[in-house]
Enzyme design. Structure first.
Site, short mmCIF file in Angstrom:
data_model
loop_
_atom_site.label_atom_id
_atom_site.label_comp_id
_atom_site.label_asym_id
_atom_site.label_seq_id
_atom_site.Cartn_x
_atom_site.Cartn_y
_atom_site.Cartn_z
N THR A 64 1.04 -1.03 0.04
CA THR A 64 0.00 -0.09 -0.10
C THR A 64 1.11 1.12 0.14
OG1 THR A 64 -1.76 -1.11 0.97
CG2 THR A 64 -1.77 1.24 1.41
N ASN B 27 -6.17 -9.58 -7.93
CA ASN B 27 -6.27 -10.34 -6.53
C ASN B 27 -7.48 -11.00 -6.30
OD1 ASN B 27 -6.58 -7.23 -6.51
ND2 ASN B 27 -7.38 -7.59 -4.78
N GLN C 161 0.14 -10.03 -6.10
CA GLN C 161 -0.18 -11.18 -6.33
C GLN C 161 0.42 -12.00 -7.66
OE1 GLN C 161 -2.41 -12.46 -4.31
NE2 GLN C 161 -3.28 -10.58 -3.61
N SER D 193 4.98 -7.38 -1.86
CA SER D 193 4.62 -7.47 -0.24
C SER D 193 4.97 -8.74 0.27
CB SER D 193 3.23 -6.90 -0.01
OG SER D 193 3.03 -6.87 1.24
N ALA D 194 5.70 -8.75 1.19
CA ALA D 194 6.17 -9.87 1.80
C ALA D 194 5.20 -10.82 2.30
CB ALA D 194 7.38 -9.89 2.84
N HIS D 195 4.02 -10.44 3.01
CA HIS D 195 3.15 -11.08 3.40
C HIS D 195 2.19 -12.15 2.51
CE1 HIS D 195 -0.75 -9.00 3.51
NE2 HIS D 195 0.10 -7.97 3.15
N THR E 176 14.67 3.80 10.52
CA THR E 176 15.63 2.81 10.76
C THR E 176 14.87 1.48 10.00
OG1 THR E 176 15.54 3.82 13.05
CG2 THR E 176 15.91 1.52 12.84
N CYS F 55 -8.94 -6.50 1.56
CA CYS F 55 -8.94 -5.72 2.66
C CYS F 55 -10.37 -5.40 3.03
CB CYS F 55 -7.98 -4.41 2.39
SG CYS F 55 -6.63 -5.02 1.66
#
Ligand code: PLP
Length: 396
Positions: free
Chosen positions: A72, A153, A181, A201-203, A239, A326
């Site tokens: 996002t 998606n 996706q 996106s990693a997840h 960071t 979402c």
């Protein structure tokens, strides 16, 4: 039995990924920017993780992969940067997006529209696919950006991003693809077509939540979203999320290693589920199988509200989805069903099943049984199904 078939919303973290991340919480927790050993001892791990991410998308060293907090953020960033770099300067005044992009693209485009940018929303056809001709028809010398997702998606439809990128290059427009996706489901090679920006996106590929990326080809422009320190080459201050980056690196490596399994073994289970569901009368799948990634089915059972089906599935321990990953709490119809102009009686009936390399045959067989029972029960009490003419009810 609990069955997770909502992998387009998020995925289980691969145990190897969790293992790789663990040392960076309580042992090697230093800030990589610090000059002492607590900081510097993280450097080799960060370097290795970044190498794995570059390798996973076949990006050459001179291109940039900037780590963000999620897709996002990455998607929004591309649009805001285009606004600052191209629109405000008066160089360009137009962008193009497909009308079935994820909300993080659609909402960003609408925001730019509210600021005076001209936006073209590309339609999809009745199979949920995009015709490259629609891009050719709408692109102009003033088009700054074309943004089309690689894989939808909802349906799993694969969009012709390679061809669209070529059209953009020929017309001097930048091309962005939301590959959220696609990673882990298709081979990704940014050197094989002229993509300028790509987000993921990693997840969504068995990595941790809270870490995404923005790929940018060498020589392209990007105005920082956050101003501050020099992290990520000064593009994205803050960071570094060391465990997240290490996790994404490992997840990317695992995704590449599992790609064959994902494209063949997962597909076999998806096809089994789809074949059995399509045996139920008045059941429809929008996008043809060979034009989809291997893990996704968006299926409609005439006469059954998606939410009602979701309820029955959930009671039986099965997780699926009715809409955007979402937006499962709202009762709007599925955005793709709306975009293809599905008839009123089908618009609210879509259910998405999305598998992963962790899905088992036993889970799929259990799901088939539960869905068949749920369809029978829900159609028995459905007023809209009762109105379907008998001839239609009997037609497959
Ligand atoms: N793009 C697509 C195609 C998605 O499916 C999603 C999540 O569902 C996103 C972007 C947003 O990803 P994130 O959760 O990393 O913000």
């Amino acid at each position: 039995m609990r069955v997770y078939l909502d992998n387009n919303a998020t995925t289980i973290v691969d145990p190897q990924v969790k293992l790789a991340m663990e040392p960076f919480f309580c042992q090697m927790y230093g800030n990589p920017n610090s000059l002492h050993s607590f900081g510097s001892e993280t450097h080799p791990y960060l370097k290795l993780a970044m190498e794995k991410i570059y390798a996973g998308i076949n990006a050459p060293k001179e291109d940039s992969v900037i780590i963000t907090s999620c897709a996002t953020e990455s998607n929004n960033w591309v649009f805001k940067s285009i606004y600052f770099e191209y629109i405000l300067s008066g160089r360009k005044d137009h962008i193009i997006v497909s009308e079935v992009e994820h909300p993080s693209v659609i909402a960003a485009a609408k925001h730019l529209e509210s600021l005076g940018v001209k936006v073209t929303y590309l339609p999809i056809n009745e199979e949920g696919l995009i015709d490259v001709q629609t891009v050719k028809d709408s692109i102009t010398p003033k088009t700054a950006l074309v943004s089309v997702m690689w894989v939808n998606n909802e349906t799993g439809a694969i969009f012709p991003v390679e061809e669209i990128a070529q059209v953009c290059q020929e017309h001097g427009a930048l091309f962005h693809t939301d590959a959220v996706q696609a990673v882990g489901k298709l081979p990704i090679n940014v050197q094989s077509f002229p993509v300028d920006y790509m987000t993921f996106s990693a997840h969504k590929f068995h990595g941790p939540k809270g870490v995404g990326a923005l790929y940018m080809r060498k020589g392209k422009e990007l105005s920082p979203l956050f101003h501050g320190g020099s992290q990520m080459g000064g593009y994205r201050s803050g960071t570094l999320n060391v465990p997240g980056i290490v996790g994404m690196g490992k997840a990317m490596e695992q995704a590449v290693d599992s790609l064959d399994f994902e494209m063949h073994d997962v597909k076999e289970l998806r096809d089994l589920l789809e074949d059995e569901l399509l045996k139920i009368k008045d059941t429809f799948v929008v996008t043809p199988r060979h034009k989809r990634v291997s893990n996704t089915i968006l299926v409609s059972f005439r006469g059954i509200e998606g939410e009602a089906m979701l309820w029955d599935l959930n009671q039986a321990g099965i997780a699926a989805s009715t809409g955007s990953a979402c937006a499962s709490e709202d009762l709007e119809s599925n955005p793709v069903m709306e975009a293809i102009g599905a008839a009123e009686d089908l618009a609210h009936t879509a259910i998405r099943f999305s598998l992963s390399r962790y899905t088992t045959r036993e889970e799929i067989e259990y799901t088939i049984g539960v869905v068949k029972k749920a369809v029978e029960r829900l159609r028995g009490i459905s007023s809209s199904y009762a109105y379907v003419p008998k001839s239609l009810q009997e037609a497959k």
